[in-house]
Design a protein around this motif. Sequence first.
Motif, PDB file in Angstrom:
ATOM      1  N   ALA A 190      12.985  10.666   5.142  1.00 62.66           N
ATOM      2  CA  ALA A 190      12.071  10.328   5.543  1.00 62.66           C
ATOM      3  C   ALA A 190      10.608   9.654   5.010  1.00 62.66           C
ATOM      4  O   ALA A 190      10.508  11.176   5.285  1.00 62.66           O
ATOM      5  CB  ALA A 190      12.274   9.432   6.598  1.00 62.66           C
ATOM      6  N   ARG A 191      10.299   8.799   4.419  1.00 62.50           N
ATOM      7  CA  ARG A 191       8.706   8.657   3.860  1.00 62.50           C
ATOM      8  C   ARG A 191       8.800   7.710   4.809  1.00 62.50           C
ATOM      9  O   ARG A 191       8.692   6.543   4.462  1.00 62.50           O
ATOM     10  CB  ARG A 191       8.076   8.626   2.607  1.00 62.50           C
ATOM     11  CG  ARG A 191       8.673   9.911   1.978  1.00 62.50           C
ATOM     12  CD  ARG A 191       7.568   9.888   0.740  1.00 62.50           C
ATOM     13  NE  ARG A 191       8.537   9.730  -0.286  1.00 62.50           N
ATOM     14  CZ  ARG A 191       9.297  10.540  -1.212  1.00 62.50           C
ATOM     15  NH1 ARG A 191       9.677  12.625  -1.036  1.00 62.50           N
ATOM     16  NH2 ARG A 191       9.795  10.585  -2.495  1.00 62.50           N
ATOM     17  N   HIS A 192       7.619   7.753   4.972  1.00 62.29           N
ATOM     18  CA  HIS A 192       6.839   6.374   5.347  1.00 62.29           C
ATOM     19  C   HIS A 192       5.652   5.551   4.707  1.00 62.29           C
ATOM     20  O   HIS A 192       4.766   6.738   4.521  1.00 62.29           O
ATOM     21  CB  HIS A 192       5.756   5.874   6.426  1.00 62.29           C
ATOM     22  CG  HIS A 192       7.292   6.703   7.841  1.00 62.29           C
ATOM     23  ND1 HIS A 192       7.658   5.881   8.722  1.00 62.29           N
ATOM     24  CD2 HIS A 192       7.041   7.958   8.159  1.00 62.29           C
ATOM     25  CE1 HIS A 192       8.325   7.458   9.622  1.00 62.29           C
ATOM     26  NE2 HIS A 192       7.798   8.864   9.155  1.00 62.29           N
ATOM     27  N   PHE A 193       5.596   4.492   4.124  1.00 65.58           N
ATOM     28  CA  PHE A 193       4.668   3.579   3.503  1.00 65.58           C
ATOM     29  C   PHE A 193       3.692   3.019   4.248  1.00 65.58           C
ATOM     30  O   PHE A 193       4.359   2.203   4.555  1.00 65.58           O
ATOM     31  CB  PHE A 193       5.607   2.782   2.353  1.00 65.58           C
ATOM     32  CG  PHE A 193       6.822   3.120   1.864  1.00 65.58           C
ATOM     33  CD1 PHE A 193       6.873   4.392   1.005  1.00 65.58           C
ATOM     34  CD2 PHE A 193       7.815   2.602   2.192  1.00 65.58           C
ATOM     35  CE1 PHE A 193       8.539   5.027  -0.100  1.00 65.58           C
ATOM     36  CE2 PHE A 193       9.224   3.727   1.957  1.00 65.58           C
ATOM     37  CZ  PHE A 193       8.759   4.278   0.868  1.00 65.58           C
ATOM     38  N   GLY A 194       2.297   3.086   3.112  1.00 65.50           N
ATOM     39  CA  GLY A 194       1.141   2.104   3.998  1.00 65.50           C
ATOM     40  C   GLY A 194       1.401   1.453   3.117  1.00 65.50           C
ATOM     41  O   GLY A 194       2.003   0.453   2.488  1.00 65.50           O
ATOM     42  N   ARG A 250       3.162   1.382  -3.820  1.00 69.92           N
ATOM     43  CA  ARG A 250       2.780   1.354  -2.161  1.00 69.92           C
ATOM     44  C   ARG A 250       2.222   2.913  -1.780  1.00 69.92           C
ATOM     45  O   ARG A 250       2.657   4.050  -2.571  1.00 69.92           O
ATOM     46  CB  ARG A 250       3.755   1.233  -0.731  1.00 69.92           C
ATOM     47  CG  ARG A 250       4.191  -0.196  -1.145  1.00 69.92           C
ATOM     48  CD  ARG A 250       5.517  -0.686   0.281  1.00 69.92           C
ATOM     49  NE  ARG A 250       7.025  -0.073  -0.938  1.00 69.92           N
ATOM     50  CZ  ARG A 250       7.524   0.087  -0.229  1.00 69.92           C
ATOM     51  NH1 ARG A 250       7.767  -0.824   0.310  1.00 69.92           N
ATOM     52  NH2 ARG A 250       8.905   0.506  -1.097  1.00 69.92           N
ATOM     53  N   GLY A 264       2.299   6.356  -0.304  1.00 72.86           N
ATOM     54  CA  GLY A 264       3.159   7.368  -0.517  1.00 72.86           C
ATOM     55  C   GLY A 264       4.768   6.913  -0.612  1.00 72.86           C
ATOM     56  O   GLY A 264       5.712   7.658  -0.429  1.00 72.86           O
ATOM     57  N   GLU A 265       4.847   6.378  -1.523  1.00 71.54           N
ATOM     58  CA  GLU A 265       5.775   6.263  -2.753  1.00 71.54           C
ATOM     59  C   GLU A 265       6.214   6.542  -4.168  1.00 71.54           C
ATOM     60  O   GLU A 265       4.618   6.872  -4.188  1.00 71.54           O
ATOM     61  CB  GLU A 265       5.995   4.739  -2.883  1.00 71.54           C
ATOM     62  CG  GLU A 265       7.068   4.030  -3.475  1.00 71.54           C
ATOM     63  CD  GLU A 265       6.810   2.101  -3.536  1.00 71.54           C
ATOM     64  OE1 GLU A 265       7.980   1.920  -4.076  1.00 71.54           O
ATOM     65  OE2 GLU A 265       5.929   1.750  -3.876  1.00 71.54           O
ATOM     66  N   GLN A 299       4.315  12.731   0.697  1.00 67.32           N
ATOM     67  CA  GLN A 299       3.894  12.745   1.708  1.00 67.32           C
ATOM     68  C   GLN A 299       2.378  12.175   1.709  1.00 67.32           C
ATOM     69  O   GLN A 299       1.899  12.064   3.199  1.00 67.32           O
ATOM     70  CB  GLN A 299       4.091  14.540   2.442  1.00 67.32           C
ATOM     71  CG  GLN A 299       5.802  13.938   2.386  1.00 67.32           C
ATOM     72  CD  GLN A 299       5.927  15.247   3.290  1.00 67.32           C
ATOM     73  OE1 GLN A 299       5.029  16.497   3.254  1.00 67.32           O
ATOM     74  NE2 GLN A 299       7.964  15.680   3.178  1.00 67.32           N
ATOM     75  N   GLY A 353       0.447  10.342   1.002  1.00 72.82           N
ATOM     76  CA  GLY A 353      -0.370   9.320   1.471  1.00 72.82           C
ATOM     77  C   GLY A 353      -0.427   8.134  -0.776  1.00 72.82           C
ATOM     78  O   GLY A 353      -0.517   7.804  -0.733  1.00 72.82           O
ATOM     79  N   ASP A 377      11.745   6.688  -4.535  1.00 73.37           N
ATOM     80  CA  ASP A 377      11.833   5.172  -3.469  1.00 73.37           C
ATOM     81  C   ASP A 377      12.665   4.124  -3.771  1.00 73.37           C
ATOM     82  O   ASP A 377      13.288   3.679  -3.225  1.00 73.37           O
ATOM     83  CB  ASP A 377      10.269   5.613  -2.735  1.00 73.37           C
ATOM     84  CG  ASP A 377      10.063   6.670  -1.929  1.00 73.37           C
ATOM     85  OD1 ASP A 377      10.917   7.182  -1.354  1.00 73.37           O
ATOM     86  OD2 ASP A 377       9.374   6.956  -2.023  1.00 73.37           O
TER      87      ASP A 377
END
Length: 517
Positions: free
Chosen positions: A251-255, A278, A280-281, A446, A448, A466
Amino acid sequence: MSQIPLLSLTNIGKTYVEPVLAGVSLQIRSGQVLALTGENGAGKSTLSKIICGLINATDGTMLLDGHAYQPGSRQDAERLGIRMVMQELNLIPTLSIAENLFLQQMPQRFGWIDKPRLAKMAKEQMATVGLDDLDPWTLVGELGVGHQQMVEIARNLIGHCRLLVLDEPTAMLTDREVELLFLQIARLQAEGVAIIYISHRLEELKRVANTIAVLRDGELVCDADIAGYSSDDLVRLMVGRAVDAEREHGARHFGAPLLRVRDIARRGVVQPTSFDLRAGEVLGIAGLIGSGRTELLRLIFGADRADQGELFFGEQTTATRINSPKAAIAAGIAMITEDRKGQGLLLPQAIASNTTLAKLTTVSKRGWIDNDAETAVADQYIKRLNVRCRNGAQAVGELSGGNQQKVVIARWLYRDCPIMLFDEPTRGIDIGAKFEIYQLLAELAQQGKGLVIVSSDLRELMLISDRIAVMSAGSLVKTFERGQWSQDAILQAAFSGYAKPTDAADVIKTAATSQAA
């Protein structure tokens, strides 16, 4: 098959400063397809260049039809029917496709080049590799690398050929072009032509080859029937260890968006295209050769001039004008080009010089390069990316293709741009190094950074992306979120701007079958 091998190699060795090949012995018979594989720097290209007359062996002997064979040049080998399609294409960019195809045998009429006949000959030859939709008078320099690769293959299929060496022939090809190439290989094999097929794509090797030869650190570690080996077996032979080929995406978190592209276009090449990237994408770009993938990246990077469109960075409400690569770099965009030799590297210069090229101010004092600082930077990235070389002072042109690619990537890692455009980042890279690059891309996301990745390998995009945006005939036709795509759906979108529905379905079915194999 004849009892006498077409080509016999006995204890072939090559030494530069250090040995790069040692004691390689092989036999190749007419109609045989020999898969030759190994890690970058294992000696595959060196061995093939010895066979094709580009370099001389330091040790060992070769026999052609049982007689001594020692070509003094590529031309000598070609006169004897030994031909090679290299990773480094042997084309003249200022000449047309037709002129490149028949440069040594131009048709003449009354002492002048017979252009109508030349065009007819060229179109017939281009059709054999699926280039019949191109104008034969198009300058080769105006083509993308994928189309150039097909022109080079078509050129080497002309005339007398007894042994054809293909060095990473599908690295820049999409499924449609790969299928056309495989049809030609089957035809040549049926005609008794021997083929040495060099590739890191192990699933391709099992499709086209009878036998497998694996090089590791310049030595032959396997020469056997390919049917007895799985892909995992071959990986272990290549790298001396097992490789985790199916890394979990995680899992990755996008800003917030780092880049907003709005209606960017260039007439006849890229239709008005918009998307957000985005923090982190990893955004993958799929499509056929000529669909506008590379051209889209070049417009964003300022390498080509857009006719329209705007780029917004971060939370800016005012567009930033990007009219050159210099402006793009200043705005925080890096681009790893598909043509590392022509556009990405200074081949005669040292690894260290190439690594620091995009950020020279940090390794210079009063306008002069600080050699110690430059060396320290190079050593850091050589270790980080596992570049196989003597040291940072080695000329980058002496490295294998995959290690050259790592040096290009190292330069932009050192520049530390928040937005990174990758055009075929794993082209010519062996399977062990390929998954090291995948891990690196995941780490950058990761951190960013926003990554846009063009790749001709659908499985690669599906593994690392992603989202996947699909281009067809210059237009961005569909975007898939992770978990929503399938190989068939991506291929359907890729063909949507070109083929009749029935034609597209046939090619999609063939491509999907080959991927499953």
